[in-house]
Scaffold this motif. Structure first.
Motif, PDB file in Angstrom:
ATOM      1  N   VAL A  40      19.950  17.783  -4.477  1.00  0.00           N
ATOM      2  CA  VAL A  40      19.104  17.290  -3.397  1.00  0.00           C
ATOM      3  C   VAL A  40      19.459  15.830  -3.141  1.00  0.00           C
ATOM      4  N   LEU A  41      19.725  15.500  -1.875  1.00  0.00           N
ATOM      5  CA  LEU A  41      20.027  14.128  -1.472  1.00  0.00           C
ATOM      6  C   LEU A  41      18.918  13.649  -0.546  1.00  0.00           C
ATOM      7  N   LEU A  42      18.156  12.662  -1.019  1.00  0.00           N
ATOM      8  CA  LEU A  42      17.069  12.095  -0.237  1.00  0.00           C
ATOM      9  C   LEU A  42      17.580  10.840   0.463  1.00  0.00           C
TER      10      LEU A  42
ATOM     11  N   ALA B  54      18.501   8.059  -2.188  1.00  0.00           N
ATOM     12  CA  ALA B  54      19.370   7.118  -1.489  1.00  0.00           C
ATOM     13  C   ALA B  54      18.665   6.499  -0.293  1.00  0.00           C
ATOM     14  N   VAL B  55      17.372   6.197  -0.463  1.00  0.00           N
ATOM     15  CA  VAL B  55      16.624   5.538   0.610  1.00  0.00           C
ATOM     16  C   VAL B  55      16.391   4.086   0.227  1.00  0.00           C
ATOM     17  N   LYS B  56      16.097   3.270   1.220  1.00  0.00           N
ATOM     18  CA  LYS B  56      15.830   1.855   0.968  1.00  0.00           C
ATOM     19  C   LYS B  56      14.520   1.717   0.191  1.00  0.00           C
ATOM     20  N   PRO B  57      14.429   0.694  -0.683  1.00  0.00           N
ATOM     21  CA  PRO B  57      13.228   0.534  -1.509  1.00  0.00           C
ATOM     22  C   PRO B  57      11.932   0.506  -0.707  1.00  0.00           C
ATOM     23  N   GLN B  58      11.966  -0.108   0.489  1.00  0.00           N
ATOM     24  CA  GLN B  58      10.738  -0.200   1.281  1.00  0.00           C
ATOM     25  C   GLN B  58      10.291   1.143   1.845  1.00  0.00           C
ATOM     26  N   MET B  59      11.179   2.140   1.813  1.00  0.00           N
ATOM     27  CA  MET B  59      10.836   3.481   2.296  1.00  0.00           C
ATOM     28  C   MET B  59      10.469   4.426   1.152  1.00  0.00           C
ATOM     29  N   MET B  60      10.522   3.925  -0.065  1.00  0.00           N
ATOM     30  CA  MET B  60      10.331   4.769  -1.233  1.00  0.00           C
ATOM     31  C   MET B  60       8.962   5.447  -1.251  1.00  0.00           C
ATOM     32  N   GLY B  61       7.917   4.691  -0.961  1.00  0.00           N
ATOM     33  CA  GLY B  61       6.567   5.245  -1.025  1.00  0.00           C
ATOM     34  C   GLY B  61       6.362   6.413  -0.074  1.00  0.00           C
ATOM     35  N   GLU B  62       6.998   6.347   1.087  1.00  0.00           N
ATOM     36  CA  GLU B  62       6.871   7.412   2.074  1.00  0.00           C
ATOM     37  C   GLU B  62       7.770   8.602   1.749  1.00  0.00           C
TER      38      GLU B  62
ATOM     39  N   ALA C 118       8.199  13.896  -1.259  1.00  0.00           N
ATOM     40  CA  ALA C 118       8.908  15.143  -0.932  1.00  0.00           C
ATOM     41  C   ALA C 118       9.680  15.701  -2.117  1.00  0.00           C
ATOM     42  N   MET C 119       9.847  14.848  -3.171  1.00  0.00           N
ATOM     43  CA  MET C 119      10.697  15.255  -4.285  1.00  0.00           C
ATOM     44  C   MET C 119      10.007  15.259  -5.641  1.00  0.00           C
TER      45      MET C 119
END
Length: 268
Positions: A12-14, A69-77, A81-82
């Protein structure tokens, strides 16, 4: 655990931005079947849509790897899903800058193997270098699997402790920007000496790129390479007398500032 485990259980690639895309291209080029790769990406590119990967669909129950592989500021959102993949069967592999192992352990729960990685932007052309470190739940085969996946975009080195990640971030993570600025500065200086902007940039870009490739591909001590090109009382020596009086301290302060900021982000 090996790459055939990924082929059997899936990956899985996030997030599939620049770094996620570089990794995905490397895996596909290396022969990983696109159908075993499950990508979660809210804004997929036309290229991604055409790869044949499983895009924004149901996830396998226990994939071999879940790569964040998302930016840290998008981590909470993005992470919710994972998080159901936590608990031990799936290796969580993160390339999110500044996010410590503890944050993923908290999100995915006890018993989850987590590997934190810091790649850099030359991964886009397969010339990156990535540092990795795992938590106490990560097995040797899982570390080897993480290394194999990240080797698709360049070299991989293992750290002795997560505390070293701030220095890695400051040197290799942020370092390409320092080199790009060196190219800018060298080109500007060439213009000052009377060269056209196009010629100045071409000379600066090729000089920095070629010198870096020479240092990497020969493995020669850079100090020796410097001495080899420096004739006594010649032009290079005249330039180095100015540069070496100021550059070492400037680079030390640059790296310290970046490392300090990485430390701050890790505590946030």
């Amino acid at each position: 655990m090996a790459m055939d485990d990924v082929a059997a259980r899936g990956l899985v690639l996030l997030g599939c931005g620049k770094m996620g895309s570089a990794l995905l291209k490397g895996w596909l080029a290396g022969g990983l079947p696109p159908g075993v790769i499950h990508v979660i990406e809210p804004r997929p590119s036309d290229w991604l849509r055409g790869t044949g990967v499983a895009l924004n669909g149901p996830l396998p129950d226990a994939p071999a790897v879940a790569l964040v592989a998302v930016k840290p500021q998008m981590m909470g959102e993005a992470l919710p899903a994972m998080t159901a993949l936590g608990g031990g069967r799936t290796l969580v592999l993160s390339i999110a800058a500044g996010t410590p192992l503890s944050a993923f352990e908290a999100a995915f729960g006890a018993g989850t193997p987590v590997v934190r990685a810091m790649p850099n932007t030359p991964a886009a052309i397969g010339r990156g270098i990535t540092a990795i470190v795992g938590n106490s739940e990560t097995t040797k085969p899982q570390m080897a699997l993480a290394e194999s996946l990240l080797a698709a975009v360049g070299e991989v080195v293992r750290l002795e402790a997560e505390s070293q990640m701030d220095a890695v971030t400051a040197v290799s993570g942020s370092g390409p920007a320092y080199v790009f600025h060196l190219i800018e500065a060298l080109a500007t200086a060439a213009e000052t000496e009377g060269l056209s902007p196009d010629l100045a940039l071409r000379l600066a870009r090729a000089t920095v790129g070629g010198a870096g490739a020479l240092a990497q591909e020969t493995g020669t001590d850079p100090a020796q390479l410097r001495r080899d090109v420096t004739s006594p009382n010649g032009t290079t020596q005249a330039g180095l007398e100015v540069l070496m009086a100021e550059l070492p301290d400037l680079v030390r302060r640059t790296v310290r500032a970046a490392a300090a900021r990485s430390e701050e982000l890790g505590r946030a």
